[in-house]
Design an enzyme around this catalytic site. Structure first.
Site, PDB file in Angstrom:
ATOM      1  CG  ASP A   1      -7.100   5.005   2.738  1.00  0.00           C
ATOM      2  OD1 ASP A   1      -8.188   4.709   2.179  1.00  0.00           O
ATOM      3  OD2 ASP A   1      -6.732   6.174   2.883  1.00  0.00           O
TER       4      ASP A   1
ATOM      5  CE  LYS B   1      -1.940   2.013   3.529  1.00  0.00           C
ATOM      6  NZ  LYS B   1      -2.746   2.328   4.734  1.00  0.00           N
TER       7      LYS B   1
END
Length: 214
Positions: A141, A123
């Site tokens: 997220d 990420k």
């Protein structure tokens, strides 16, 4: 909860791009070094908090080489108001050391190479590449996860699988759509008391009662 149809996905995509085509991260940075540090620190911490911490950090350690030589306790002191500051302090110093040792002091903009650095997962790597080079990647997220599920874009239970679903659904313009979904989730489609009356995607919401972000 129903999944969005292809027609709905296209409409959602167009609306997000139209309304957030100039969206960028709210993290404050001047270069790739500062962006990477900020993104690492932002894990389970607000951008607002990170932006309060980084000016002193970047003043003290303005580049990779200085951070690689940093005193751990001093770094901890500077970032102590950030969540998990002990681990993050260790990681950013080790990250800097690795960049100096393996990449001649230049932070790589390659996913696999970025992920090889301490404190950088998929990420984080994607967020950095999306922001810095407009890479056609998706990063998930808590905000993106929540929005994706409320709109029926994914039913997956993990961020990684949700990322796969969004990438398949949207295909292109992912850098814009990632930033759009972050800001949309942060300010409109919030975890508690979402602003449904002001929502530009209300017609496509599959969970009017709300969806608990994981």
């Amino acid at each position: 909860m129903k999944k969005a149809t292809k027609k709905e996905i296209q409409a959602i995509k167009e609306i997000l791009i139209q309304n957030y085509d100039n969206a960028v991260t709210e993290l404050k940075y001047k270069n790739l070094y500062e962006l990477l540090i900020s993104v690492i620190l932002s894990a389970q911490c607000t951008d607002k908090r990170v932006n309060l911490i980084t000016p002193k950090l970047f003043e003290t350690y303005p580049d990779v080489s200085s951070l690689a030589m940093a005193d751990l306790d001093e770094v901890k002191q500077i970032i102590k108001s950030c969540s998990f500051f002990n681990n993050k302090a260790k990681n950013i110093i080790q990250m800097a050391k690795s960049v100096m040792e393996h990449f001649e002091g230049e932070i790589p903009l390659d996913e696999k190479k970025l992920i090889s650095l301490a404190g950088v997962g998929q990420k984080t790597a994607h967020v950095v590449m999306i922001e810095y080079s407009q890479a056609n990647l998706m990063a998930v997220d808590t905000h993106v996860f929540r929005v994706a599920h409320r709109l029926g874009l994914s039913k997956s239970e993990t961020a990684i699988k949700t990322e796969v679903d969004l990438t398949k659904a949207f295909k292109d313009n992912l850098h814009i759509l990632h930033q759009a979904m972050v800001l949309f989730g942060r300010y409109v489609c919030t975890a508690k008391n979402p602003k449904c009356d002001d929502c530009i995607l209300n017609a496509y919401c599959k969970s009017k009662e709300g969806f608990k972000a994981r």
